[in-house]
Scaffold this motif. Structure first.
Motif, PDB file in Angstrom:
ATOM      1  N   SER A  47       0.723  -1.193   0.031  1.00  0.00           N
ATOM      2  CA  SER A  47      -0.156   0.280   0.174  1.00  0.00           C
ATOM      3  C   SER A  47       0.999   1.282  -0.023  1.00  0.00           C
ATOM      4  O   SER A  47       0.908   2.024   0.800  1.00  0.00           O
ATOM      5  N   ALA A  61      -7.166  -0.717   1.591  1.00  0.00           N
ATOM      6  CA  ALA A  61      -7.635  -0.448   3.153  1.00  0.00           C
ATOM      7  C   ALA A  61      -6.116  -0.495   3.948  1.00  0.00           C
ATOM      8  O   ALA A  61      -6.186   0.194   5.223  1.00  0.00           O
ATOM      9  N   GLY A  62      -4.865  -0.307   3.250  1.00  0.00           N
ATOM     10  CA  GLY A  62      -3.781  -0.093   4.012  1.00  0.00           C
ATOM     11  C   GLY A  62      -3.385   1.534   4.043  1.00  0.00           C
ATOM     12  O   GLY A  62      -2.556   2.043   4.475  1.00  0.00           O
ATOM     13  N   LYS A  64      -4.632   5.103   5.291  1.00  0.00           N
ATOM     14  CA  LYS A  64      -5.463   5.648   6.381  1.00  0.00           C
ATOM     15  C   LYS A  64      -5.482   7.214   6.116  1.00  0.00           C
ATOM     16  O   LYS A  64      -6.126   7.854   6.970  1.00  0.00           O
ATOM     17  N   MET A 111     -11.746   1.242   9.165  1.00  0.00           N
ATOM     18  CA  MET A 111     -11.831  -0.073   8.500  1.00  0.00           C
ATOM     19  C   MET A 111     -11.927   0.008   6.974  1.00  0.00           C
ATOM     20  O   MET A 111     -11.740  -1.093   6.397  1.00  0.00           O
ATOM     21  N   GLN A 169     -10.795  -3.421   6.007  1.00  0.00           N
ATOM     22  CA  GLN A 169      -9.936  -4.339   6.713  1.00  0.00           C
ATOM     23  C   GLN A 169     -10.780  -5.296   7.470  1.00  0.00           C
ATOM     24  O   GLN A 169     -11.509  -4.880   8.506  1.00  0.00           O
ATOM     25  N   THR A 171      -9.566  -8.098   9.312  1.00  0.00           N
ATOM     26  CA  THR A 171      -8.740  -8.488  10.784  1.00  0.00           C
ATOM     27  C   THR A 171      -7.529  -7.583  10.534  1.00  0.00           C
ATOM     28  O   THR A 171      -7.103  -6.873   9.527  1.00  0.00           O
ATOM     29  N   ASP A 172      -6.811  -7.643  11.782  1.00  0.00           N
ATOM     30  CA  ASP A 172      -5.291  -6.855  11.828  1.00  0.00           C
ATOM     31  C   ASP A 172      -4.521  -7.458  10.696  1.00  0.00           C
ATOM     32  O   ASP A 172      -3.394  -6.816  10.020  1.00  0.00           O
ATOM     33  N   ASN A 175      -6.959  -8.021   4.711  1.00  0.00           N
ATOM     34  CA  ASN A 175      -7.590  -7.011   4.077  1.00  0.00           C
ATOM     35  C   ASN A 175      -8.245  -7.604   2.803  1.00  0.00           C
ATOM     36  O   ASN A 175      -7.817  -8.459   1.960  1.00  0.00           O
TER      37      ASN A 175
END
Length: 422
Positions: A47, A61-62, A64, A111, A169, A171-172, A175
């Motif tokens: 990302s 999703a990476g 922000k 998320m 996202q 989960t941790d 994605n």
């Protein structure tokens, strides 16, 4: 081709599948300067900026922060045709196309991130000088002294793509992403025998995921659907192919002209896998594999109204699927400048028996050097230089006269990209 007569008359209509010297078939790889710096290795797992969404929507999703990424690349191509035997004075015209793209990433929550891409995923621009190819020795030699012009004089194929997408996202470590493509195609393909002009709009979709196995191993997997076009336009026939069949010139001139025509064309589906491994806090090793389903372009069925040949005309392609393998490294200096290096190997869709003069595609190896700078905290500038080593592309065609020889290709790409976060 079921009938040689049909091949003569349809001429450049088959050239809808025109070649792009920088990628397999007529795909345009140059969509991201940062990804090109590592020869696209790791592009579906990272990302780095908003442009990675082209390779995998899950990479959104990476991101922000809201971000705009715009890239421009200059393609410098040196291509020539060497005939086996006597040749005409013409050759390729020097054309150095510019490729541009723009991408937006807009976080909707912690998320979920929305993305939008505007680019040109397929296309070609090729022109020949008059009287190229082998010297003709057939009955058409007085009117068409070389055979190359009969296969292609100009090819201008463009696609425009608008691709909204969403990265989530889950989960941790996981994605997922999904996107929808609106595409438009415009084609203008010409030879000494015919000219085809047409356009259409269509849709496709893309999905993907990224997965972090642990803190140091990152994976990406993505799939982009084929796009199916139903192209309506005009086919203009010259008198030459009719005269070649023995039609009197006066009759051939009367029959020649513009007719309504239509055909279906599928842009290939693709899938890619990426890996990014952290060797240290500053160094990553990257790998990538991209597969393209060019076998979906098995033939064109061309329908027409009123033209002096039966309808439809069927043109066989028999293109093969291709795979690109890439490897690269990404290193961040203490100044936060990013250095990139990558190499890839890519197959050709064709061989000497089905290589179109408007598609001198061959096996190739690409080598890239790139760098990324941060003039301010919210701005990144990426640059790249790539060189392509392309195998000579032999061709041996006979449908419209003997065209026997080899295309010699060499290409360089320079590019710059600006990413702004706000």
């Amino acid at each position: 081709m079921k009938m040689k007569t049909h091949a003569l008359l349809i001429g450049s209509a088959i050239s809808l599948a025109a070649g792009q010297a920088m990628a397999t078939g007529f795909a345009v790889s140059e969509q991201s300067v940062s990804a090109q710096g590592t020869a696209y290795a790791g592009a579906a797992a990272l990302s780095e900026n908003a442009s990675n969404q082209w390779f995998n929507p899950a990479t959104l999703a990476g991101l922000k922060k809201a971000e705009i990424t715009a890239a421009v690349q200059q393609v410098i191509i040196d291509t020539s045709f060497k005939s086996n035997g006597a040749s005409g004075p013409g050759d390729f015209k020097d054309l150095d196309p510019v490729v541009g793209s723009a991408f937006l990433a807009l976080p909707l929550s912690d998320m979920m991130t929305f993305g939008l891409g505007i680019n040109a995923p397929f296309g070609t621009k090729i022109e020949y000088e008059d009287n190229w190819g082998n010297v003709a020795t057939d009955g058409l030699a007085a009117l068409s002294p070389t055979t190359g012009d009969r296969y292609a004089t100009m090819s201008d194929l463009k696609t425009y793509n608008v691709n909204p997408a969403l990265g989530i996202q889950v989960t941790d470590n996981l994605n997922v992403g999904v996107g929808l493509s609106y595409q438009r195609i415009d084609a203008d393909i010409e030879s000494a025998f015919t000219r085809l002009e047409g356009d259409d709009d269509s849709y496709g979709w893309n999905i993907g995921l990224t997965f972090d196995a642990d803190d140091n191993n990152h994976f990406g997997l993505a799939y982009r659907s084929k796009v199916e076009y139903d192209i309506d336009g005009d086919i203009t026939f010259s008198p030459l192919p009719l005269i070649a069949q023995g039609t009197p010139p006066a009759t051939a001139n009367a029959l020649a002209g513009k007719y309504n025509g239509s055909t279906s064309l599928d842009m290939p589906a693709s899938a890619q896998f990426s890996y990014a491994g952290d060797l240290s806090d500053r160094t990553q090793i990257l790998f990538g594999v991209e597969w393209m389903e060019w076998s979906s372009l098995d033939k064109l069925v061309i329908k027409h109204d009123g033209a002096p040949i039966p309808s439809p005309v069927v043109q066989e392609f028999d293109w093969g699927n291709t795979t690109r393998y890439s490897a690269g490294v990404r290193h961040t200096l203490a100044s936060d400048t990013v250095l990139r290096f990558g190499v890839y190997k890519e197959d050709s869709t064709q061989n000497s028996d089905n290589r179109s003069p408007t598609s001198p595609d061959s096996d190739k190896i690409g080598v890239s050097l790139g760098a990324g700078f941060n003039p301010t905290d919210n701005m990144t500038v990426d640059v790249v230089y790539s060189h392509l080593f392309v195998d000579d592309a032999d061709t041996n065609l006979t449908e419209r006269g003997v065209l026997n020889g080899s295309y010699e290709l060499d290409a360089d790409v320079i590019g710059a990209q600006l990413s702004y976060r706000f």
